[in-house]
Design an enzyme around this catalytic site. Structure first.
Site, PDB file in Angstrom:
ATOM      1  CG  HIS A 145      -1.995  -0.890   1.197  1.00  0.00           C
ATOM      2  ND1 HIS A 145      -3.221  -1.043   1.920  1.00  0.00           N
ATOM      3  CD2 HIS A 145      -2.397  -1.927   0.208  1.00  0.00           C
ATOM      4  CE1 HIS A 145      -3.919  -1.903   1.616  1.00  0.00           C
ATOM      5  NE2 HIS A 145      -3.429  -2.555   0.282  1.00  0.00           N
ATOM      6  CD  GLU A 198      -1.341   3.799   4.044  1.00  0.00           C
ATOM      7  OE1 GLU A 198      -2.404   4.046   4.423  1.00  0.00           O
ATOM      8  OE2 GLU A 198      -1.082   3.258   3.019  1.00  0.00           O
ATOM      9  CB  THR A 229     -23.422  -2.905 -30.179  1.00  0.00           C
ATOM     10  OG1 THR A 229     -24.504  -1.954 -30.151  1.00  0.00           O
ATOM     11  CG2 THR A 229     -22.157  -2.394 -30.443  1.00  0.00           C
ATOM     12  NE  ARG A 275     -33.789  -2.714 -27.454  1.00  0.00           N
ATOM     13  CZ  ARG A 275     -34.493  -4.043 -27.680  1.00  0.00           C
ATOM     14  NH1 ARG A 275     -35.673  -3.767 -28.424  1.00  0.00           N
ATOM     15  NH2 ARG A 275     -33.893  -5.066 -27.690  1.00  0.00           N
TER      16      ARG A 275
END
Length: 345
Positions: A51, A53, A201, A291
């Site tokens: 992380h 820190e 699509t 749509r």
């Protein structure tokens, strides 16, 4: 601007370096300051790794390590207090003897959500919270939406002609955007967990739905095909990227293709978002068709729209683009002959 805001803005700059690589974790930046001098910086670089820190404290030069116990650490998001893939950052701050922590905003994740701040305070650490809170929350708007609204952040995207059409009247594909905006769209794809298109699509355009024009991770491909009508020869089924087929007929996995069963007769939009939640997809980019996009708009389950308009292209007759209501227009930019509108609800 006071010093707290100055260093928190640096945290935000650092956090953005992790864009596209930290999900489903948030982007986080951290800065360690002693006597008005930054002695350490770090950010969360990739999900599953250290992380912010940890990287910040590890970046401190050997000659400055004795200053850590006299320094203030700035973090854009509350330090975690639980064991996940890495140990708690709140514990690390306490172990390092850092006396003061300045936090941008609280973490909405249930395992943290105030527990990191509480743990630090119980250990005698001074905590100042809420510095540039809105900016810190906006940085991780996908993360916050997921854990506060219990659904993915929904981004709608489409391209349209100057007279408001997404496609021509026939079946031939209409190329609307220029090469630079095409690259921009592929960059957007690297920032989202999943990308969704509808049956028509997929059938008419045969899209790859990857980010081949930009470096980074391709999103999970989602296609709505309720009756499983799509041919297996489409690029969506080439196995190169994880693909989820949302359908009404079966639930199974076949290699890199997952079939997720939805229930017909019930509103599909919440079911689609729930399917994303089950897989911890923090965001979804809906690319078409008209749509499907309008269904998200009408449901009110969307957060942002990005509309690319070719201001020089008129076709007179074609498929109308979706229509937005109750929106807050944020800003626009011009890319050659294309205008990109960024819109928030």
């Amino acid at each position: 601007m006071d010093n707290h805001e100055l260093y928190m803005r640096r945290c935000l700059q650092l956090a953005l370096l992790g864009a596209g690589n930290t999900a489903p974790n948030p982007m986080v930046g951290a800065v360690l300051v002693h006597g008005g001098r930054i002695i350490g910086e770090g950010y969360h670089q990739k999900c599953g790794q250290a992380h912010a820190e940890v990287n910040c404290i590890n970046s401190v030069a050997e000659e400055d390590k004795h200053l850590v116990r006299k320094s203030t650490i700035y973090v854009s998001l509350e330090p975690c207090a639980h064991f996940g893939k890495t140990p708690p950052c709140a514990d690390l701050i306490i172990q390092q003897g850092i006396p003061k922590v300045v936090v941008g905003c609280r973490d909405p994740f249930e395992a943290v959500n105030g527990k990191g701040i509480e743990k630090l305070q119980n250990a005698g650490v001074e905590v100042i919270a809420g510095v540039l809170m809105q900016e810190c929350q906006n940085l991780n708007k996908r993360f916050f939406t997921f854990y506060t609204k219990h659904r993915p952040y929904v981004l709608l995207k489409w391209a349209q002609t100057a007279d408001g059409c997404m496609a021509g009247a026939g079946t031939e594909r209409l190329l609307i955007t220029n090469a630079i905006t095409n690259k921009l769209v592929h960059r957007w794809r690297t920032e989202e967990a999943a990308i969704l298109v509808g049956t028509n699509t997929a059938k008419l355009d045969n899209p790859a739905l990857d980010n081949r024009l930009w470096a980074g991770k391709s999103p999970v491909r989602l296609v709505l095909d309720m009756q499983l009508q799509l041919p297996p020869t489409l690029q969506l089924f080439d196995g190169r990227h994880q693909t989820i087929v949302l359908n009404a007929l079966k639930q199974e996995e076949a290699g890199n293709i997952t079939y997720h069963k939805l229930t017909e007769g019930i509103d599909l939009i919440p079911q689609i978002l729930d399917a994303c939640c089950q897989r911890r997809m923090l965001s979804i980019m809906v690319e078409g068709g008209a749509r499907l996009l309008q269904s998200f708009i009408d449901s009110g389950l969307w957060d942002e729209a990005r509309v690319i308009t070719n201001e020089a292209l008129y076709i007179g007759d074609g498929l109308p683009a979706p229509r937005l209501q109750q929106l807050t227009h944020r800003y626009s930019e011009k890319i050659l002959g294309d205008r990109v509108d960024y819109i928030e609800r």
